[in-house]
Design a protein around this motif. Structure first.
Motif, short mmCIF file in Angstrom:
data_model
loop_
_atom_site.label_atom_id
_atom_site.label_comp_id
_atom_site.label_asym_id
_atom_site.label_seq_id
_atom_site.Cartn_x
_atom_site.Cartn_y
_atom_site.Cartn_z
N GLU A 129 -3.57 -17.16 -35.39
CA GLU A 129 -4.16 -16.85 -34.08
C GLU A 129 -4.96 -18.05 -33.59
N GLU A 130 -5.69 -18.70 -34.47
CA GLU A 130 -6.46 -19.90 -34.10
C GLU A 130 -5.52 -21.00 -33.62
N LEU A 131 -4.35 -21.08 -34.20
CA LEU A 131 -3.36 -22.08 -33.80
C LEU A 131 -2.76 -21.74 -32.43
N GLY A 132 -2.88 -20.48 -32.01
CA GLY A 132 -2.40 -20.08 -30.69
C GLY A 132 -1.32 -19.04 -30.70
N LEU A 133 -0.89 -18.59 -31.89
CA LEU A 133 0.11 -17.53 -31.96
C LEU A 133 -0.55 -16.18 -31.71
N GLU A 134 0.24 -15.23 -31.25
CA GLU A 134 -0.27 -13.90 -30.96
C GLU A 134 0.30 -12.92 -31.97
N LEU A 135 -0.54 -11.98 -32.43
CA LEU A 135 -0.07 -10.93 -33.31
C LEU A 135 0.75 -9.95 -32.48
N GLU A 136 2.04 -9.88 -32.77
CA GLU A 136 2.94 -9.02 -32.03
C GLU A 136 2.92 -7.59 -32.57
N GLY A 137 2.70 -7.47 -33.89
CA GLY A 137 2.65 -6.15 -34.48
C GLY A 137 2.59 -6.21 -35.99
N VAL A 190 18.83 -4.86 -47.96
CA VAL A 190 18.87 -6.09 -47.16
C VAL A 190 18.43 -7.28 -48.02
N THR A 191 17.32 -7.13 -48.74
CA THR A 191 16.74 -8.25 -49.48
C THR A 191 17.30 -8.43 -50.88
N GLY A 192 17.95 -7.40 -51.40
CA GLY A 192 18.44 -7.47 -52.78
C GLY A 192 17.38 -7.16 -53.81
N LEU A 193 16.22 -6.68 -53.37
CA LEU A 193 15.11 -6.41 -54.29
C LEU A 193 15.04 -4.95 -54.74
N GLY A 194 15.92 -4.12 -54.26
CA GLY A 194 15.83 -2.71 -54.61
C GLY A 194 14.72 -2.03 -53.81
N ASP A 195 14.19 -0.94 -54.34
CA ASP A 195 13.12 -0.22 -53.66
C ASP A 195 11.92 -1.15 -53.50
N GLN A 196 11.41 -1.27 -52.28
CA GLN A 196 10.32 -2.21 -52.04
C GLN A 196 9.33 -1.65 -51.04
N ARG A 197 8.11 -2.20 -51.09
CA ARG A 197 7.05 -1.92 -50.12
C ARG A 197 6.47 -3.26 -49.70
N VAL A 198 6.57 -3.56 -48.41
CA VAL A 198 6.12 -4.84 -47.89
C VAL A 198 5.35 -4.60 -46.60
N GLU A 199 4.13 -5.12 -46.54
CA GLU A 199 3.36 -5.07 -45.31
C GLU A 199 3.67 -6.34 -44.53
N ILE A 200 4.10 -6.19 -43.28
CA ILE A 200 4.45 -7.37 -42.50
C ILE A 200 3.59 -7.46 -41.24
N ALA A 201 3.42 -8.68 -40.78
CA ALA A 201 2.77 -8.97 -39.50
C ALA A 201 3.66 -9.97 -38.78
N MET A 202 4.03 -9.66 -37.55
CA MET A 202 4.87 -10.56 -36.77
C MET A 202 4.00 -11.32 -35.79
N MET A 203 4.06 -12.64 -35.87
CA MET A 203 3.29 -13.53 -35.00
C MET A 203 4.26 -14.18 -34.02
N ARG A 222 8.87 -16.99 -33.68
CA ARG A 222 8.11 -15.96 -34.40
C ARG A 222 7.99 -16.33 -35.86
N LEU A 223 6.88 -15.91 -36.44
CA LEU A 223 6.66 -15.99 -37.89
C LEU A 223 6.51 -14.57 -38.38
N GLU A 224 7.24 -14.23 -39.43
CA GLU A 224 7.07 -12.94 -40.08
C GLU A 224 6.28 -13.17 -41.36
N LEU A 225 5.05 -12.71 -41.37
CA LEU A 225 4.19 -12.83 -42.54
C LEU A 225 4.38 -11.57 -43.38
N SER A 226 4.68 -11.73 -44.65
CA SER A 226 4.96 -10.59 -45.52
C SER A 226 4.05 -10.60 -46.73
N ARG A 227 3.50 -9.42 -47.04
CA ARG A 227 2.71 -9.23 -48.26
C ARG A 227 3.43 -8.17 -49.09
N PHE A 228 4.03 -8.63 -50.20
CA PHE A 228 4.78 -7.72 -51.06
C PHE A 228 3.84 -6.90 -51.93
#
Length: 145
Positions: free
Chosen positions: A23-31, A43-56, A64-70
């Motif tokens: 955000e400081e760099l100028g990107l906006e949090l889209e969701g 899709v990822t080949g990881l099996g059952d997964q839980r990932v928190e994502i933020a799209m900038m 866009r940047l997709e930030l992912s926290r596995f």
């Protein structure tokens, strides 16, 4: 034929400081969203997964940047300290309007120059590579014309 590049993904340990940095760099949090379940793992080949994502999103709306926290499965590798000549995806380059001002603003987020200086490429760009939060490698370029 590809129509466009939709996004670049970056895996992080902690979304909050990375979101604030971009955000400081100028990107906006889209969701933000939780992506989980068997369908995502297909899709990822990881099996059952839980990932928190933020799209900038970049201010022009094209990048866009997709930030992912596995959360599950756990992260298994860490490439954050890889040098710029390491194999694989490594950095994202952003065009900025004022490189010195951008570096000054990003300083409060712990940004460090990879080299000891900003360099000029002919009469075209002033450039540098920086490490942001969690060691994320970025290129910053200020067009001179």
């Amino acid at each position: 034929m590809a129509l466009r590049m939709d996004n670049v993904g970056i895996v992080v340990e902690n979304l909050e400081p990375v979101i604030a940095f971009f955000e400081e760099l100028g990107l906006e949090l889209e969701g933000r969203a939780m992506v989980e379940g068997e369908w995502a793992g297909r899709v990822t080949g990881l099996g059952d997964q839980r990932v928190e994502i933020a799209m900038m999103r970049t201010p022009d709306g094209h990048g866009r940047l997709e930030l992912s926290r596995f959360l599950d499965p756990a992260v298994i590798a860490d490439h954050r300290t890889a040098p710029v000549n390491a194999l694989g995806y490594l950095r994202v380059m952003f065009s900025v309007d004022d490189l010195d001002e951008t570096l000054a603003r990003l300083d409060r987020h712990g940004v460090q120059l990879v080299s000891t200086e900003v360099v000029q490429y002919e009469d075209v760009y002033r450039l540098c590579y920086v490490r942001g939060p969690e060691g994320i490698l970025l290129g910053l370029a200020e067009p001179l014309t």
